[in-house]
Design an enzyme around this catalytic site. Structure first.
Site: not given
Length: 472
Positions: A167, A189, A456
């Site tokens: 991210k 969010e 991830s």
């Protein structure tokens, strides 16, 4: 190495000056919709079922047929911000200027050498790129067949990035973009909390005000990440409406943006939402695939045979897939959350069980009933607990370029434990879904096939959830 990988992240394919008018000239009829409940004066439709115009369908089919199976002819996206019929801008006029401004800035910065150097430097020295392409020796041995044959499994270690997930790639780039736009108030969010932590991190790094919207249910199961965000100086606002998960956090963030659009930049965390977000977030994560191609050439002198990634909204998957879409010999596999099972009604397998509709400003596959009302999704993983998916994933599914499968909560938990014990790496529950699919995939692959799985995120944040279900 980081500089070349990052600088080539941007691949603008449509004019920065294009504006969408889908709400005025849409080829779809929208008979049912769900308004966002809000006490504020600004409100807009969040979801709807789509009744397609037969004339348009014929024209659309002809365009798809003309493109055929050659991905190099596909527009991803086209000048209207669409991937085939998916994507677009289904937003109120209040946001149209901000989206156009954002798109123009994105294209401008793609050609800005100073911006590219600054971003490349931060990705290298602050985020820690490039991330390793790690040969998982014991996991490979685990899937070796009795005759000694089996695939070779490599993990793209995005879990080693600063903040512990992919991210941060997008968050850093969007924070720099917001600074160029002169916006010092940032909203975002988050579901699993990793995007929230990444956003809070970059806001601390650049001195920006940070407000994170998070579903109350997700705040409970991701308490560690809530503390991390607050420690970093972010305000975390709990959302109690609806299912109190990622969908509702996204809706609340969009409400905030509508109200404060002049002073606020919304760092959307996935390849979802209105154009240009699906394209922009994908391109900021495309460094994952670019590094993978280069590392594969260095390690074995070729491309991967199979790419595997979990899919909620789909940012980590698109970050890996985008570089290889034109390489049709490379299989691309996305893994969704089957929750309690696809027939249970408690899952988040949007691409497998969903229908076309509009959610959070874009057309894509959604979990919805016949009246266009969103069906509550379920996954043990907060990051996959979302009833929509990025529009480009919907396009790749319909074009047959990518394959999508699903994994249950139980299967993901078993993979969580298995990989921890075989490789000494605790995966995020989101990543565990991709790892679990190896159980079904590996027996079907030829000997020596090279599988690259996007690892991830790390699993620190999920330990408290796993404790409730696993005996160790």
């Amino acid at each position: 190495m980081a500089t070349s990988g990052t600088a080539s992240t941007f691949r603008p394919s449509v004019s920065a000056s294009s504006r969408l008018t889908h709400l005025r000239s849409s080829p779809f009829k929208v008979p049912n919709f769900t308004p966002l409940p809000s006490s504020r004066s600004h409100s807009f439709s969040v979801s709807c079922t789509i009744a397609k115009d037969p004339t348009f369908l014929m024209a659309e089919a002809e365009k798809t047929k003309a493109a055929g199976s050659d991905p190099t002819l596909w527009k991803r996206p086209d000048s209207f911000g669409r991937f085939g019929k998916f994507g677009g801008k289904y937003v109120p006029e209040t946001l149209m200027h901000a989206l156009s401004e954002l798109e123009t800035a994105f294209y401008s910065l793609a050609a800005d050498d100073d911006f590219q150097r600054e971003l490349a430097g931060i990705l290298k020295d602050y985020v820690g790129r490039e991330s390793p392409l790690y040969f998982a020796e014991r996991l490979t041995e685990h899937y070796r067949r009795e005759n000694g044959e089996g695939p070779l499994i490599y993990l793209k270690r995005e879990d080693l990035n600063h903040t512990g997930a992919h991210k941060i790639n997008n968050a850093v780039a969007q924070a720099l973009l917001a600074k160029r736009l002169g916006k010092k108030r940032i909203i975002a969010e988050t579901g699993a909390g990793q995007h929230g932590v990444a956003t809070a991190t970059v806001c601390a790094r650049f001195g920006l005000q940070c407000i994170i919207y998070m579903g109350a249910q997700d705040m409970e199961r991701q308490a560690l990440n809530v503390f991390r965000m607050r420690l970093l100086g972010a305000e975390v606002r709990g959302v109690h409406s609806g299912t109190a998960t990622l969908k509702d956090a996204t809706s609340e963030a969009i409400r905030d943006w509508v109200t404060n659009v002049e002073t606020t930049h919304y760092i959307l965390g996935s390849v979802a939402g209105p154009h240009p977000y699906p394209m922009m977030v994908r391109d900021f994560h495309a460094v994952i695939g670019k590094e993978t191609r280069r590392q594969a050439m260095e390690k074995w002198g070729g491309k991967p045979d199979v790419l595997v990634a979990c899919v909620g909204g789909g940012s980590n998957a698109m970050g890996l897939f985008h570089e290889f879409v034109d390489d049709t010999e490379v299989r691309m596999i996305g893994v969704e959350a089957a929750g309690f099972g696809l027939d249970s009604g408690k899952h988040a397998a949007t691409l497998i069980k969903g229908d076309v509709g509009v959610l959070h400003g874009a057309m894509s596959y959604l979990l919805q009933d016949d009246d266009g009302q969103i069906i509550e999704p379920h996954s043990i993983s907060a990051g996959l607990d979302y009833p929509g998916v990025g529009p480009e994933h919907s396009f790749l599914k319909d074009m047959g370029r990518a394959e999508y499968y699903s994994v249950t909560d139980e299967e993901a938990l078993e993979a969580f434990k298995r990989v921890s014990r075989l490789e000494g790496i605790i995966p995020a529950l989101e990543t565990s879904h991709a790892l679990a699919h190896l159980e079904k995939l590996c027996p079907t692959l030829p000997d020596g096939a090279r599988v690259v799985l996007n690892f991830s995120g790390r699993g620190d944040k999920d330990v408290q959830t796993a404790i409730k279900y696993l005996e160790v």
